[in-house]
Motif scaffolding. Structure first.
Motif, PDB file in Angstrom:
ATOM      1  N   GLU A   1       0.807  -1.225   0.000  1.00  0.00           N
ATOM      2  CA  GLU A   1       0.000   0.000   0.000  1.00  0.00           C
ATOM      3  C   GLU A   1       0.836   1.269   0.000  1.00  0.00           C
ATOM      4  O   GLU A   1       0.293   2.385  -0.149  1.00  0.00           O
ATOM      5  N   HIS A   2       2.158   1.126   0.157  1.00  0.00           N
ATOM      6  CA  HIS A   2       3.035   2.305   0.244  1.00  0.00           C
ATOM      7  C   HIS A   2       3.992   2.463  -0.941  1.00  0.00           C
ATOM      8  O   HIS A   2       4.281   3.594  -1.347  1.00  0.00           O
ATOM      9  N   ILE A   3       4.500   1.364  -1.479  1.00  0.00           N
ATOM     10  CA  ILE A   3       5.540   1.446  -2.501  1.00  0.00           C
ATOM     11  C   ILE A   3       5.344   0.398  -3.605  1.00  0.00           C
ATOM     12  O   ILE A   3       4.594  -0.577  -3.433  1.00  0.00           O
ATOM     13  N   VAL A   4       6.059   0.615  -4.711  1.00  0.00           N
ATOM     14  CA  VAL A   4       6.148  -0.371  -5.794  1.00  0.00           C
ATOM     15  C   VAL A   4       7.621  -0.476  -6.191  1.00  0.00           C
ATOM     16  O   VAL A   4       8.332   0.533  -6.262  1.00  0.00           O
ATOM     17  N   ILE A   5       8.085  -1.713  -6.438  1.00  0.00           N
ATOM     18  CA  ILE A   5       9.457  -1.934  -6.880  1.00  0.00           C
ATOM     19  C   ILE A   5       9.424  -2.693  -8.206  1.00  0.00           C
ATOM     20  O   ILE A   5       8.745  -3.708  -8.330  1.00  0.00           O
ATOM     21  N   PHE A   6      10.170  -2.190  -9.182  1.00  0.00           N
ATOM     22  CA  PHE A   6      10.151  -2.793 -10.516  1.00  0.00           C
ATOM     23  C   PHE A   6      11.527  -2.672 -11.171  1.00  0.00           C
ATOM     24  O   PHE A   6      12.401  -1.930 -10.698  1.00  0.00           O
ATOM     25  N   GLY A   7      11.730  -3.379 -12.266  1.00  0.00           N
ATOM     26  CA  GLY A   7      13.004  -3.331 -12.971  1.00  0.00           C
ATOM     27  C   GLY A   7      13.154  -2.040 -13.758  1.00  0.00           C
ATOM     28  O   GLY A   7      12.214  -1.590 -14.414  1.00  0.00           O
TER      29      GLY A   7
ATOM     30  N   SER B   1      11.215  17.366  -1.614  1.00  0.00           N
ATOM     31  CA  SER B   1       9.940  17.361  -0.892  1.00  0.00           C
ATOM     32  C   SER B   1       9.984  16.506   0.368  1.00  0.00           C
ATOM     33  O   SER B   1       9.000  16.435   1.111  1.00  0.00           O
ATOM     34  N   LEU B   2      11.117  15.856   0.614  1.00  0.00           N
ATOM     35  CA  LEU B   2      11.223  14.958   1.766  1.00  0.00           C
ATOM     36  C   LEU B   2      11.496  15.722   3.059  1.00  0.00           C
ATOM     37  O   LEU B   2      12.184  16.742   3.066  1.00  0.00           O
ATOM     38  N   SER B   3      10.968  15.183   4.146  1.00  0.00           N
ATOM     39  CA  SER B   3      11.212  15.717   5.482  1.00  0.00           C
ATOM     40  C   SER B   3      11.427  14.542   6.432  1.00  0.00           C
ATOM     41  O   SER B   3      11.368  13.368   6.024  1.00  0.00           O
ATOM     42  N   ARG B   4      11.659  14.843   7.684  1.00  0.00           N
ATOM     43  CA  ARG B   4      11.871  13.799   8.685  1.00  0.00           C
ATOM     44  C   ARG B   4      10.689  12.829   8.742  1.00  0.00           C
ATOM     45  O   ARG B   4      10.862  11.634   9.031  1.00  0.00           O
ATOM     46  N   ALA B   5       9.503  13.319   8.439  1.00  0.00           N
ATOM     47  CA  ALA B   5       8.308  12.474   8.462  1.00  0.00           C
ATOM     48  C   ALA B   5       8.357  11.360   7.413  1.00  0.00           C
ATOM     49  O   ALA B   5       7.636  10.366   7.525  1.00  0.00           O
ATOM     50  N   HIS B   6       9.223  11.519   6.399  1.00  0.00           N
ATOM     51  CA  HIS B   6       9.311  10.517   5.346  1.00  0.00           C
ATOM     52  C   HIS B   6      10.358   9.438   5.634  1.00  0.00           C
ATOM     53  O   HIS B   6      10.556   8.532   4.810  1.00  0.00           O
ATOM     54  N   LEU B   7      11.035   9.527   6.763  1.00  0.00           N
ATOM     55  CA  LEU B   7      12.068   8.538   7.076  1.00  0.00           C
ATOM     56  C   LEU B   7      11.551   7.095   7.016  1.00  0.00           C
ATOM     57  O   LEU B   7      12.217   6.234   6.417  1.00  0.00           O
TER      58      LEU B   7
ATOM     59  N   LEU C   1       9.166   5.855   5.221  1.00  0.00           N
ATOM     60  CA  LEU C   1       8.923   5.525   3.816  1.00  0.00           C
ATOM     61  C   LEU C   1      10.226   5.223   3.090  1.00  0.00           C
ATOM     62  O   LEU C   1      10.341   4.208   2.380  1.00  0.00           O
ATOM     63  N   VAL C   2      11.226   6.089   3.257  1.00  0.00           N
ATOM     64  CA  VAL C   2      12.509   5.894   2.576  1.00  0.00           C
ATOM     65  C   VAL C   2      13.173   4.604   3.045  1.00  0.00           C
ATOM     66  O   VAL C   2      13.719   3.839   2.240  1.00  0.00           O
ATOM     67  N   HIS C   3      13.116   4.342   4.341  1.00  0.00           N
ATOM     68  CA  HIS C   3      13.699   3.103   4.871  1.00  0.00           C
ATOM     69  C   HIS C   3      12.950   1.885   4.332  1.00  0.00           C
ATOM     70  O   HIS C   3      13.583   0.856   4.011  1.00  0.00           O
ATOM     71  N   HIS C   4      11.638   1.987   4.207  1.00  0.00           N
ATOM     72  CA  HIS C   4      10.834   0.881   3.674  1.00  0.00           C
ATOM     73  C   HIS C   4      11.219   0.600   2.224  1.00  0.00           C
ATOM     74  O   HIS C   4      11.358  -0.562   1.816  1.00  0.00           O
ATOM     75  N   MET C   5      11.418   1.653   1.427  1.00  0.00           N
ATOM     76  CA  MET C   5      11.842   1.491   0.040  1.00  0.00           C
ATOM     77  C   MET C   5      13.180   0.759  -0.016  1.00  0.00           C
ATOM     78  O   MET C   5      13.398  -0.127  -0.855  1.00  0.00           O
TER      79      MET C   5
END
Length: 235
Positions: A82-88, A111-117, A119-123
């Motif tokens: 529900e948060h990300i997609v990973i593709f080739g 557009s990133l802030s501390r609140a996106h940490l 999300l970025v870690h999940h990616m």
């Protein structure tokens, strides 16, 4: 190629490239079709020489937004939640080259802030899992996290935040150079300490920037010398 460039000379005329909107105009590679940022002189994917007459108006907004919306087209999806997609990556520069994008329409790392940490870690963590699942013989005795190249580019070729996750060796080293490439580690550090990503410039890199670049080149060089020429790839 010459015919396309000659036709474009008529369209562009004496246009001042510096005044073009970099989000709307790209250097379109005549060899592989990849959109490149305006100042590039060599394609970021195939290394084909670029010309001023390769500049075209480009509307890529639907490419990644379509994937996020569940319409991947020809892109092979390796992971989705529900948060990300990973593709080739369509224009991959290594045997295993992934793109990870958020479902949320974030334009780029500014557009990133501390609140996106989270999300970025999940990616990052899910990209590691996908790369590990490929079971590359070259990494059978190597820890993926110690060797992978992971980060973001700015300016972007497509206005939708996307993280590259790549296993060396690479086809070339053009794609991950300072100041356009922002390593994952730097993004995390900046967001934690400054609540934003510290922008890189063409000035002398800071110590951490030099370290990241050295790490990329070292990983590529070591693995290039030991790589097997014909590894199968699911990408």
């Amino acid at each position: 190629i010459d015919m396309l460039r000659n036709a474009n000379k008529i369209i562009l005329g004496e246009t001042d490239i510096s005044k073009l909107d970099p989000n709307q105009y790209k250097m379109m590679c005549r060899a592989c079709g990849k959109p490149n940022v305006l100042h590039y002189k060599i394609c970021n994917s195939c290394h084909f020489p670029l010309s001023k007459w390769d500049i075209e108006k480009f509307n890529p907004a639907s490419i990644f937004s379509d994937i996020a919306a569940g319409h991947p087209g020809n892109h092979k999806i390796f992971y989705r939640d529900e948060h990300i997609v990973i593709f080739g990556d369509k224009f991959k520069i290594a045997e295993h080259h992934l793109d990870a994008i958020p479902i949320e329409p974030i334009i780029d790392l500014t557009s990133l802030s501390r609140a996106h940490l989270p999300l970025v870690h999940h990616m990052y963590s899910k990209s590691v899992e996908v790369l590990r699942s490929f079971n590359s013989p070259l990494y059978s005795h190597r820890k993926i996290e110690d060797w992978m190249i992971c980060g973001f580019n700015l300016p972007v070729s497509v206005p939708h935040l996307h993280m590259h996750a790549v296993l060396p060796p690479l086809k070339h080293l053009n794609a991950f150079r300072y100041p356009r490439f922002y390593p994952y580690e730097k993004i995390i550090k900046d967001l934690k300490e400054e609540n934003k990503v510290r922008l890189q410039t063409d000035s002398i890199p800071l110590e951490q920037d030099t370290y990241y670049q050295s790490r990329i080149f070292t990983a590529h060089s070591l693995l290039h010398s030991t790589s097997q020429p014909s590894l199968s790839s699911p990408c």
